[in-house]
Design a protein around this motif. Sequence first.
Motif, short mmCIF file in Angstrom:
data_model
loop_
_atom_site.label_atom_id
_atom_site.label_comp_id
_atom_site.label_asym_id
_atom_site.label_seq_id
_atom_site.Cartn_x
_atom_site.Cartn_y
_atom_site.Cartn_z
N ARG A 93 0.83 -1.21 0.00
CA ARG A 93 0.00 0.00 0.00
C ARG A 93 0.87 1.26 0.00
O ARG A 93 0.59 2.23 -0.72
N ILE A 94 1.93 1.25 0.81
CA ILE A 94 2.81 2.41 0.89
C ILE A 94 3.55 2.62 -0.42
O ILE A 94 3.69 3.76 -0.91
N LEU A 95 4.05 1.55 -1.01
CA LEU A 95 4.77 1.66 -2.28
C LEU A 95 3.88 2.27 -3.37
O LEU A 95 4.34 3.06 -4.19
N LYS A 96 2.60 1.90 -3.35
CA LYS A 96 1.67 2.46 -4.33
C LYS A 96 1.47 3.95 -4.10
O LYS A 96 1.48 4.75 -5.06
N VAL A 97 1.31 4.36 -2.84
CA VAL A 97 1.12 5.78 -2.52
C VAL A 97 2.35 6.59 -2.93
O VAL A 97 2.23 7.68 -3.51
N ILE A 98 3.54 6.06 -2.66
CA ILE A 98 4.77 6.78 -3.03
C ILE A 98 4.85 6.95 -4.55
O ILE A 98 5.17 8.03 -5.06
N ALA A 99 4.56 5.88 -5.27
CA ALA A 99 4.62 5.94 -6.74
C ALA A 99 3.64 6.97 -7.28
O ALA A 99 4.00 7.81 -8.13
N LEU A 100 2.41 6.94 -6.81
CA LEU A 100 1.40 7.89 -7.29
C LEU A 100 1.80 9.32 -6.94
O LEU A 100 1.59 10.25 -7.72
N GLY A 101 2.39 9.51 -5.73
CA GLY A 101 2.82 10.84 -5.32
C GLY A 101 3.93 11.39 -6.20
O GLY A 101 4.11 12.61 -6.32
N LEU A 102 4.69 10.49 -6.82
CA LEU A 102 5.78 10.90 -7.71
C LEU A 102 5.34 10.96 -9.17
O LEU A 102 6.16 11.19 -10.07
N GLY A 103 4.04 10.76 -9.41
CA GLY A 103 3.52 10.83 -10.77
C GLY A 103 3.81 9.59 -11.60
O GLY A 103 3.81 9.66 -12.83
N LEU A 104 4.04 8.45 -10.93
CA LEU A 104 4.34 7.20 -11.62
C LEU A 104 3.11 6.29 -11.61
O LEU A 104 2.14 6.55 -10.91
N GLU A 105 3.18 5.21 -12.35
CA GLU A 105 2.15 4.20 -12.30
C GLU A 105 2.12 3.59 -10.89
O GLU A 105 3.16 3.45 -10.24
N GLY A 106 0.93 3.23 -10.42
CA GLY A 106 0.79 2.76 -9.05
C GLY A 106 1.61 1.55 -8.70
O GLY A 106 2.03 1.37 -7.55
N ASP A 107 1.90 0.69 -9.69
CA ASP A 107 2.64 -0.54 -9.41
C ASP A 107 4.12 -0.43 -9.72
O ASP A 107 4.84 -1.43 -9.74
N TYR A 108 4.62 0.80 -9.92
CA TYR A 108 6.02 0.98 -10.33
C TYR A 108 6.97 0.36 -9.32
O TYR A 108 7.85 -0.43 -9.66
N PHE A 109 6.84 0.72 -8.05
CA PHE A 109 7.73 0.20 -7.03
C PHE A 109 7.32 -1.20 -6.57
O PHE A 109 8.17 -2.00 -6.16
N ILE A 110 6.03 -1.48 -6.63
CA ILE A 110 5.55 -2.81 -6.22
C ILE A 110 6.23 -3.89 -7.04
O ILE A 110 6.64 -4.94 -6.53
N ASP A 111 6.38 -3.65 -8.32
CA ASP A 111 7.00 -4.62 -9.22
C ASP A 111 8.44 -4.91 -8.83
O ASP A 111 8.95 -6.01 -9.07
N LYS A 112 9.11 -3.95 -8.22
CA LYS A 112 10.52 -4.12 -7.82
C LYS A 112 10.65 -4.84 -6.48
O LYS A 112 11.76 -5.09 -6.02
N HIS A 113 9.54 -5.12 -5.82
CA HIS A 113 9.56 -5.77 -4.51
C HIS A 113 8.75 -7.07 -4.50
O HIS A 113 8.34 -7.54 -3.46
N LYS A 114 8.54 -7.65 -5.66
CA LYS A 114 7.64 -8.80 -5.76
C LYS A 114 8.22 -10.07 -5.14
O LYS A 114 7.48 -11.05 -4.95
N TYR A 115 9.51 -10.07 -4.81
CA TYR A 115 10.11 -11.27 -4.22
C TYR A 115 10.23 -11.20 -2.70
O TYR A 115 10.95 -12.00 -2.10
N MET A 116 9.52 -10.27 -2.08
CA MET A 116 9.53 -10.21 -0.62
C MET A 116 9.12 -11.56 -0.04
O MET A 116 8.25 -12.24 -0.59
N SER A 117 9.74 -11.94 1.06
CA SER A 117 9.54 -13.20 1.80
C SER A 117 10.23 -14.39 1.15
O SER A 117 10.11 -15.51 1.64
#
Length: 233
Positions: A93-117
């Motif tokens: 949720r936070i990664l999406k908010v940060i991306a949108l706040g920077l004018g990026l697609e909502g999943d921009y940072f989420i895609d870079k963290h998909k291997y969590m756990s």
Amino acid sequence: VTEVMDICKKFFALPSDIKQQYACQVIDSENMEHGWVAAERERLNPARPGDLKEAFNVSTLSSLVKWPTVNHKPEFRECVESFFKTCELLTVRILKVIALGLGLEGDYFIDKHKYMSSNKNQTTLRSLYYPSIHKSSVKSQQIRCGEHSDYGTFTLLFQDECGGLEVGHKSGQFVAAPHSPNAVLLNIGDLLQRWTSDRLISTGATLTFPCIWGTVPQTAGLWKVLGILCSEF
């Protein structure tokens, strides 16, 4: 948060020889972050003596890792794994908010963290324990946690009521970040500062001693998020 802190306190209260059975171990060639870390083993500020804290790190939910039991019961693993998954959901949720706040697609940072756990990502849940300390046993310049910034994307901090956390101010000084009930403190990490070309600035942190020396131990939780650095930004 209270539940996971309580179960971690029970683990940290165990004798050191038992905790040593769950010491930080190499799971495979890519992951070295699961398990117990003894006091003074870490030194986040190289100019100071070892930090006066213990930790239990969880960076993968792999079946290969070794989990402690408290009073021969599996609650520790169940509780910590559940909290790990909750932090994952909050992170998305936070990664999406940060991306949108920077004018990026909502999943921009989420895609870079998909291997969590998994062992392909170093995002780590750290349960930290600051045992009671007598002033006479503290070395010169030694504190709970040396001054540092986190190298990852960001860190979520969950504090108890004892306090002691300080964060870096733009003036260069460290200022108190007191406990606030039901609040989570978010610290920007070095990776996100680089990712955003300094639009978001990494925050330094340290943990000092309370003004009154006593016998009350402290517990805290850190969720350190680490993504995959890319050159697209």
